[in-house]
Design a protein around this motif. Sequence first.
Motif, PDB file in Angstrom:
ATOM      1  N   HIS A 176     -58.008 -28.110  19.158  1.00  0.00           N
ATOM      2  CA  HIS A 176     -56.995 -28.404  20.342  1.00  0.00           C
ATOM      3  C   HIS A 176     -57.286 -29.848  20.625  1.00  0.00           C
ATOM      4  CE1 HIS A 176     -54.372 -25.843  22.745  1.00  0.00           C
ATOM      5  NE2 HIS A 176     -54.215 -27.151  23.544  1.00  0.00           N
ATOM      6  N   THR A 191     -50.781 -20.420  18.823  1.00  0.00           N
ATOM      7  CA  THR A 191     -52.334 -21.074  19.208  1.00  0.00           C
ATOM      8  C   THR A 191     -53.129 -20.111  19.681  1.00  0.00           C
ATOM      9  OG1 THR A 191     -51.071 -23.393  19.824  1.00  0.00           O
ATOM     10  CG2 THR A 191     -53.322 -22.812  20.692  1.00  0.00           C
ATOM     11  N   GLN A 241     -43.939 -23.454  18.596  1.00  0.00           N
ATOM     12  CA  GLN A 241     -45.517 -23.089  19.070  1.00  0.00           C
ATOM     13  C   GLN A 241     -45.590 -22.134  20.041  1.00  0.00           C
ATOM     14  OE1 GLN A 241     -47.115 -24.462  22.066  1.00  0.00           O
ATOM     15  NE2 GLN A 241     -48.698 -22.921  21.837  1.00  0.00           N
TER      16      GLN A 241
END
Length: 388
Positions: free
Chosen positions: A285, A164, A136
Amino acid sequence: MKGFDWGVRRPAASVEDLRAEARRRIPRALFDYVDRGSYGEQTLRANRRDLDRLLLRQRVLVDVSKRQLGTTLLGEPVALPMALAPVGLCGLMHRDGEILACRAAQAAGIPFTLSTLSIGSVEDVAAAVEKPFWFQLYMWRDRGVTRALIERAIAAKCSALVVTVDLQALAQRHADIRNGLTVPPRVTLRNALETALRPGWALGVLRGKRRTFGNLAGLVPEAGDGVNGLTRWSNGQFDPGLGWSDLEWIRGVWPGPLIVKGILDPDDAERAAGAGAAAIVVSNHGGRQLDGTCSSIAALPRVRDRVGDRVELLVDGGIRSGQDVMRGLANGARACMIGRAYVYGLAAGGQAGVARAIRMMGRELDVSMALCGRRRIADIGPDQLMVN
């Protein structure tokens, strides 16, 4: 389970049991970091509320003697329609936590995603596991740092990059401020008692290879100061001007499958699909960023209607059981990303705890499919749901 000592009289029967054990085993500041959300936690509550509103449609007298829980993600076979989500600081929840979680995921036949803000570095994890994993990435303003992280993920043979995109500004998490969260944990009068009451956790973390952000050590000098130093650095890195051209820049550096995480709006999903995303994670999130927005499970059908089958869809946010996984699949996801649920297992019992969480959720999904008259993951669709 060999090497798995709960230290309690009753065995864990659910993820909620793992959560209770995690609360007992690790300091409050770390537990709250995982467990809590931003501001008034409206979005955090919405994730659970909206999942609970989706009722599963029971069917009977269907031959479900042979059930299959496997599917594919990004063209690769997986044993369950699940992936472990990126969660920061896992190496503080348990010694070498990222390595242990990755091993448990790979043993279960599902993907593991390493967070940029992990304690163990991408090199640490790659050296300790047998198969590729996902990495990520945050889109820092400093392109040199961003490029360096991507190149390290390439060198570690990571099989997908999860970008993200919902952290262009860092939301306040009240619990972290009240608890004085630092990385590594700083012993103060306030938390000395909690640490003393958890000698197993403290000794384990002290014996771990790292106690600060492994992926940023040496790359971002300020990160060596822990959360305070990272905050000073990141205040100049979270760029409100970031746009779709930045995603295209990453696409030009990263040669493999690209997953965009943090999409709630159908228009954004359309743009992500057009920018070369192989998959989208419909996510808020975990209720840790924009407070007062919609739940992930509520946003999922609108995103599915817009992008169809052009990209694979995953969903996260409040997924705590196999029944929740089934709700996610029925609402349009190909798989669910699991975050808090596996971290509770990690904090409670290391690799065996993560394996326990995955196995429990897989069994719950299997039984739910049987009671709903479904034999294959592909058989689960919108007609499986009723709204309460």
